[in-house]
Enzyme design. Structure first.
Site, short mmCIF file in Angstrom:
data_model
loop_
_atom_site.label_atom_id
_atom_site.label_comp_id
_atom_site.label_asym_id
_atom_site.label_seq_id
_atom_site.Cartn_x
_atom_site.Cartn_y
_atom_site.Cartn_z
CB SER A 1 -0.92 -0.03 1.20
OG SER A 1 -1.58 -1.27 1.23
CG ASP B 1 -4.28 -0.32 1.22
OD1 ASP B 1 -4.31 0.39 0.20
OD2 ASP B 1 -3.99 0.12 2.34
NE ARG C 1 4.03 10.08 -2.88
CZ ARG C 1 3.26 10.17 -3.96
NH1 ARG C 1 3.80 10.22 -5.16
NH2 ARG C 1 1.94 10.19 -3.86
MG MG Z 1 -4.52 -2.02 6.04
#
Ligand code: MG
Ligand code: ADP
Length: 466
Positions: free
Chosen positions: A94, A147, A109
C-alpha cells in the site's frame, strides 16, 4: 494466499472462498518493527516479510509446507518440482507504485513514515520473490495489489445484494481510495494490454497526496509542525490531516501547545505552583505528550467513546498511556473536545474524497433507487466511534449529494478486506495464467485488430473487424 504490508502491521493470510459471498480466513499479524521502516537496504524489510510467510506456512499449512520441502530435496537437478502445489500469493503493497503488470510494479515513493531509499524505482514483487526463493518457500507472488483495490474486491464479493461496489477506501495508518471508472473517461494514456470489454477500469486515486500545494485544505500551526517534522515534508498533505498515523500527532501538538501556555492550567498543578512558586507538573517527564508520535490515535477513540459524566475511562487512560496524573474532569473534557475536533475534521475531509468520487461516477443520477456501495477498511473507520456517521453528516452538506443522495450511499466495513481482496486477485491471476495460451491468442487477435484499425483512419464504431 495474501500478504498485506499496511504501514503499521504486516498480515499473512490464507483464504478459502465458500462461493456464496462468505469466506474462511486464517491469518497472522505482526507489528512492523520501526527500525525496518527506516532500514538501510530493502533486503532487510523484504527478508523480514518472507520470514513471516515461512512462519505462517509452518504454523497453519505444515503438511503442505513439509511435502514441498521433501519434494524439493528429492528432486533431480533440472526437474521441475516447483510447479506442484504452489501457493498463489496476492501482495498487498500500500504505497504508490507504477504498476507494469499483474505482478510487477516499481515503487514511486515511500509514505507513512517509511524511508528506504534503495527500494525506490525497484519492482517490489521481485524484491519479495527473491527473499521467498532464498527460503525455498512454495509461494509465487502472483499479483500486486493496492489495499484500496483489495478492499474494493473484497467488498464486491461480500456486499449484500446485486449492486456493484463503487469505491474501496482505506482509513488506517494512511488513507486512499480506488474506484471503478468508465474507460471513456480516462485521460491519462494507459500502457500495455488490458481487457476493454467491460468498459471499466479500476483507478487507484492516491488521494493521500491531494492538494499538496495547500490551495484548499485547512492548515493549522499543528498541521504545519507535523509536516515539517515528518520524513516527507510537503507530501501526502491530505493524508496528514485524515489518517490514523497522524491524528494522534495533531492532537498531541494541540494539547501540548495549551499545556505550555503559562496562562492556562491544563494538566498543571495550580495550587502547588502558588505554594512554592514553581509550576509543579503532573505530567511524567517521559510522557508521550513530549515525544513525536507519542500519542496513538486509539486514545482519541477512547476519548470519543467515554460519555460518562466523570470521564473516568479517559482519565485512567490519560494516566496509563500518557502519564498524566489525576486529571480533573474539566481537563479530561478539554482533551476530549480537542481530540473530537481533530477526529471530526478527518471524517469531514474523508467525506469530501468519497463524495467527489460518488458524484464523478454519476451513479446518483444514473441508477435511480439503487444504493451506491462503498467498502472501507482500516482501524480508524472501524474503531473510531461514529466515524461513518460523521461522514454521512458531511455528505448531507455537499451540493450534489444532499439528504437524498446520502440516503443512498452505503459504506460497509470490509474487515481485513485488503487481505481477502488480494487473495481473490491472486486467484484470478492464477486462472488467467492457466489459460495462458488462450490469452496469448486473444492478445494476438487484439494486436491485429488494433493494427487494422490504425490502418483504416475513419473506421466507424460499428465496423466489425474479423
Ligand atoms: Mg490495512
Ligand atoms: P494498516 O494501516 O497497517 O493496515 P490499521 O488499519 O490497523 O493498519 O491502521 C493502523 C492505524 O490505525 C495506526 O495509525 C493506529 O494509530 C490507528 N488506530 C489503531 N487503533 C485505533 C483506534 N481504536 N482508533 C483510532 N485509530 C486507531
Amino acid at each position: 494466499m495474501s500478504v498485506d504490508l499496511g504501514g503499521t502491521n504486516f498480515r499473512v493470510c490464507s483464504v478459502h472462498l465458500n462461493g456464496d459471498s462468505t469466506f474462511n480466513l486464517t491469518y497472522n499479524k505482526v507489528a512492523i518493527p520501526r527500525e525496518l521502516m527506516l532500514a538501510k537496504t530493502s533486503k532487510e524489510l523484504f527478508g523480514f516479510l518472507a520470514k513471516q510467510i515461512e512462519l505462517f506456512l509452518k504454523e497453519h499449512h505444515e503438511e503442505h509446507f513439509e511435502a514441498h520441502q521433501r519434494r524439493r530435496k528429492s528432486a533431480k537437478p533440472g526437474e521441475d518440482y516447483e510447479t506442484e502445489d504452489i501457493f498463489q500469493l496476492g501482495f498487498t503493497f500500500s504505497f504508490p507504485v507504477q504498476q507494469l503488470g499483474i505482478n510487477k510494479g516499481n515503487l514511486i515513493r515511500w509514505t507513512k513514515g517509511f524511508d528506504i531509499p534503495d527500494a525506490i524505482g525497484k519492482d517490489v514483487c521481485a524484491l519479495l520473490q527473491q527473499e521467498i526463493d532464498l527460503l525455498h518457500l512454495p509461494v509465487k507472488v502472483a499479483a500486486l495489489v493496492n489495499d484500496t483495490v483489495g478492499t474494493l474486491m473484497a467488498r464486491s464479493y461480500a456486499a449484500p445484494g446485486k449492486t456493484s461496489t463503487l469505491i474501496g477506501a482505506i482509513f488506517g495508518t494512511g488513507t486512499n481510495g480506488a474506484y471503478v471508472e468508465k474507460i471513456t473517461n480516462l485521460q491519462k494514456p494507459v500502457d500495455g494490454q488490458y481487457d476493454k470489454s467491460t468498459g471499466e477500469m479500476v483507478i487507484n486515486s492516491e488521494w493521500g497526496s491531494f492538494d499538496n500545494q495547500l490551495n484548499v485544505l485547512p492548515n493549522t500551526p499543528y498541521d504545519k509542525k507535523l509536516d515539517e517534522d515528518s520524513v516527507n515534508p510537503g507530501i501526502q498533505i491530505f493524508e496528514k490531516r485524515v489518517s490514523g498515523m497522524f491524528l494522534g500527532e495533531i492532537t498531541r501538538l494541540a494539547v501540548l501547545d495549551l499545556y505550555e501556555k503559562p496562562s492556562l492550567s491544563l494538566f498543571k498543578d495550580v495550587s502547588s505552583s502558588t505554594n512554592n512558586g514553581k509550576a509543579a507538573t503532573r505530567v511524567g517527564e517521559g510522557s508521550g505528550l513530549f515525544q513525536q508520535w507519542g500519542l496513538d490515535s486509539s486514545l482519541m477513540s477512547i476519548a470519543a467513546a467515554d460519555t460518562t459524566p466523570e470521564l473516568s475511562t479517559l482519565r485512567k487512560e490519560l494516566e496509563s498511556q500518557l502519564q498524566i496524573r489525576s486529571a480533573t474532569v474539566e481537563e479530561a473534557r478539554a482533551f476530549k473536545d480537542i481530540s473530537y475536533a481533530v477526529g471530526r475534521r478527518s471524517a469531514r475531509l474523508s467525506a469530501v474524497a468519497l463524495g467527489s468520487i460518488v458524484m464523478q461516477s454519476g451513479r446518483l443520477k444514473e441508477t435511480k433507487g439503487e444504493p451506491v456501495d462503498i467498502g472501507a477498511d482500516g482501524s480508524l473507520v472501524e474503531h473510531y466511534p461514529s466515524f461513518r456517521d460523521m461522514i454521512y453528516e458531511a455528505f448531507n452538506k455537499i451540493d450534489g449529494i444532499g439528504a437524498e443522495g446520502t440516503e443512498r450511499i452505503r459504506i460497509g466495513i470490509a474487515k481485513d478486506g485488503s487481505g481477502v481482496g488480494a487473495a481473490l486477485i491472486a486467484l484470478v491471476a492464477a486462472n488467467m495464467e492457466k489459460r495462458g495460451t488462450l490469452d496469448e491468442l486473444a492478445a494476438l487477435k487484439n494486436k491485429a485488430t488494433q493494427k487494422l484499425a490504425g490502418a483504416i483512419p475513419s473506421v466507424g464504431e460499428s465496423t466489425t473487424l474479423v
